[in-house]
Write a protein that holds these residues in place. Sequence first.
Motif, PDB file in Angstrom:
ATOM      1  N   LEU A   1      22.262 -48.362  13.838  1.00 21.36           N
ATOM      2  CA  LEU A   1      23.441 -48.840  15.241  1.00 21.36           C
ATOM      3  C   LEU A   1      24.507 -49.508  14.570  1.00 21.36           C
ATOM      4  O   LEU A   1      25.511 -49.147  15.498  1.00 21.36           O
ATOM      5  N   ALA A   2      24.801 -50.342  13.862  1.00 17.72           N
ATOM      6  CA  ALA A   2      24.996 -51.941  13.141  1.00 17.72           C
ATOM      7  C   ALA A   2      26.482 -50.968  12.601  1.00 17.72           C
ATOM      8  O   ALA A   2      27.708 -51.392  13.441  1.00 17.72           O
ATOM      9  N   ASP A   3      26.147 -49.789  12.103  1.00 19.28           N
ATOM     10  CA  ASP A   3      27.604 -49.165  11.416  1.00 19.28           C
ATOM     11  C   ASP A   3      28.047 -48.585  12.618  1.00 19.28           C
ATOM     12  O   ASP A   3      29.414 -48.001  12.657  1.00 19.28           O
ATOM     13  N   ILE A   4      27.110 -47.953  13.702  1.00 22.24           N
ATOM     14  CA  ILE A   4      28.166 -46.755  14.602  1.00 22.24           C
ATOM     15  C   ILE A   4      28.643 -48.305  15.352  1.00 22.24           C
ATOM     16  O   ILE A   4      29.799 -47.478  15.865  1.00 22.24           O
TER      17      ILE A   4
ATOM     18  N   GLN B   1      20.652 -56.463  14.471  1.00 27.18           N
ATOM     19  CA  GLN B   1      20.577 -57.184  15.548  1.00 27.18           C
ATOM     20  C   GLN B   1      21.941 -57.983  15.067  1.00 27.18           C
ATOM     21  O   GLN B   1      22.498 -58.571  16.267  1.00 27.18           O
ATOM     22  N   GLN B   2      22.163 -58.817  14.409  1.00 26.57           N
ATOM     23  CA  GLN B   2      23.048 -59.558  13.764  1.00 26.57           C
ATOM     24  C   GLN B   2      24.575 -59.047  13.882  1.00 26.57           C
ATOM     25  O   GLN B   2      25.108 -59.116  14.447  1.00 26.57           O
ATOM     26  N   TRP B   3      24.379 -57.763  13.611  1.00 21.89           N
ATOM     27  CA  TRP B   3      25.694 -56.787  13.340  1.00 21.89           C
ATOM     28  C   TRP B   3      25.867 -56.602  14.410  1.00 21.89           C
ATOM     29  O   TRP B   3      27.559 -56.166  15.051  1.00 21.89           O
ATOM     30  N   LEU B   4      25.191 -56.157  15.584  1.00 21.24           N
ATOM     31  CA  LEU B   4      25.030 -56.136  17.224  1.00 21.24           C
ATOM     32  C   LEU B   4      25.711 -56.955  17.636  1.00 21.24           C
ATOM     33  O   LEU B   4      26.920 -56.206  19.000  1.00 21.24           O
TER      34      LEU B   4
ATOM     35  N   TYR C   1      27.404 -59.429  16.114  1.00 21.20           N
ATOM     36  CA  TYR C   1      28.732 -60.370  16.221  1.00 21.20           C
ATOM     37  C   TYR C   1      29.479 -58.980  17.572  1.00 21.20           C
ATOM     38  O   TYR C   1      30.789 -59.524  17.611  1.00 21.20           O
ATOM     39  N   ARG C   2      29.482 -57.585  16.442  1.00 25.91           N
ATOM     40  CA  ARG C   2      30.841 -56.681  18.023  1.00 25.91           C
ATOM     41  C   ARG C   2      30.587 -57.709  19.026  1.00 25.91           C
ATOM     42  O   ARG C   2      31.484 -57.248  19.138  1.00 25.91           O
ATOM     43  N   VAL C   3      29.579 -57.498  19.961  1.00 28.93           N
ATOM     44  CA  VAL C   3      29.871 -57.662  21.599  1.00 28.93           C
ATOM     45  C   VAL C   3      30.671 -59.457  21.493  1.00 28.93           C
ATOM     46  O   VAL C   3      31.224 -59.889  22.248  1.00 28.93           O
ATOM     47  N   THR C   4      30.447 -60.482  20.522  1.00 26.60           N
ATOM     48  CA  THR C   4      30.314 -61.892  20.544  1.00 26.60           C
ATOM     49  C   THR C   4      31.999 -62.601  19.964  1.00 26.60           C
ATOM     50  O   THR C   4      32.770 -63.129  19.996  1.00 26.60           O
ATOM     51  N   LYS C   5      31.780 -61.135  18.964  1.00 25.95           N
ATOM     52  CA  LYS C   5      33.102 -61.566  17.962  1.00 25.95           C
ATOM     53  C   LYS C   5      34.699 -60.840  17.637  1.00 25.95           C
ATOM     54  O   LYS C   5      35.454 -61.204  17.855  1.00 25.95           O
ATOM     55  N   LEU C   6      33.912 -59.569  17.499  1.00 26.32           N
ATOM     56  CA  LEU C   6      34.877 -58.172  18.130  1.00 26.32           C
ATOM     57  C   LEU C   6      35.771 -57.847  19.249  1.00 26.32           C
ATOM     58  O   LEU C   6      36.682 -57.726  19.073  1.00 26.32           O
ATOM     59  N   ASP C   7      34.723 -57.446  19.873  1.00 26.54           N
ATOM     60  CA  ASP C   7      34.986 -57.590  21.197  1.00 26.54           C
ATOM     61  C   ASP C   7      35.938 -58.628  21.644  1.00 26.54           C
ATOM     62  O   ASP C   7      36.084 -59.875  21.777  1.00 26.54           O
ATOM     63  N   GLY C   8      36.852 -58.178  22.093  1.00 26.00           N
ATOM     64  CA  GLY C   8      37.821 -59.033  22.716  1.00 26.00           C
ATOM     65  C   GLY C   8      38.213 -59.870  22.142  1.00 26.00           C
ATOM     66  O   GLY C   8      39.368 -60.859  22.024  1.00 26.00           O
ATOM     67  N   SER C   9      38.770 -59.783  20.889  1.00 31.00           N
ATOM     68  CA  SER C   9      39.166 -60.124  19.595  1.00 31.00           C
ATOM     69  C   SER C   9      41.040 -60.935  19.861  1.00 31.00           C
ATOM     70  O   SER C   9      41.674 -59.192  20.373  1.00 31.00           O
ATOM     71  N   SER C  10      41.464 -61.559  19.790  1.00 30.00           N
ATOM     72  CA  SER C  10      42.761 -61.750  20.124  1.00 30.00           C
ATOM     73  C   SER C  10      43.571 -60.893  18.839  1.00 30.00           C
ATOM     74  O   SER C  10      42.757 -60.969  17.594  1.00 30.00           O
TER      75      SER C  10
END
Length: 173
Positions: A113-116, A71-74, A76-85
């Motif tokens: 699912l985190a890896d995917i 859940q932490q990495w999911l 991370y993906r949507v809050t930090k990785l997606d839309g990063s500059s």
Amino acid sequence: MALRELSSLEKYLGLKKPNKYTTQGDRKVPVLQNNNGPPLVGLVTVACHLVKESKRPELLGDGAEGRAVVQQWLEYRVTKLDGSSKEETRAILKELNSYLEDKVYFAGHQITLADIFMYHGTHSLMVDLSVQEREQFVNVTRWFDHVQHVRGLRHHLTPVAVLRNRIYTSRHH
């Protein structure tokens, strides 16, 4: 992108009947109209539902701690990785490289699912890096190359060429 990712996840999970999705808002947040109740909103929410529907609970992590790490990495993906500059990308890759230093997968000892989702989220970053730049993030590149070769996972994404002699030292064989 999220709809394509969910479609790819459905295929990976072996779900026979494809779901119908819509999006909402400027960020095109995926929405799944669930027959049994209210619509499910959000990439992570819908993905977790699909995993449960496929009866593959191991993809959500083993035990309470494993599930929390997934859940932490999911998140991370949507809050930090997606839309990063572009400027944030280097810092993110550095952070991921450090995290993956002694790990094969993001959570536990098997693909989750985190890896995917991290694979799908980092794909465009890895495509844009030169071979020399990928070598600076050896752990991310090793993990990425491993995950991109998982059967049935890549679907619509192009493979990223990796020079194995640089990322796989003799002690890892």
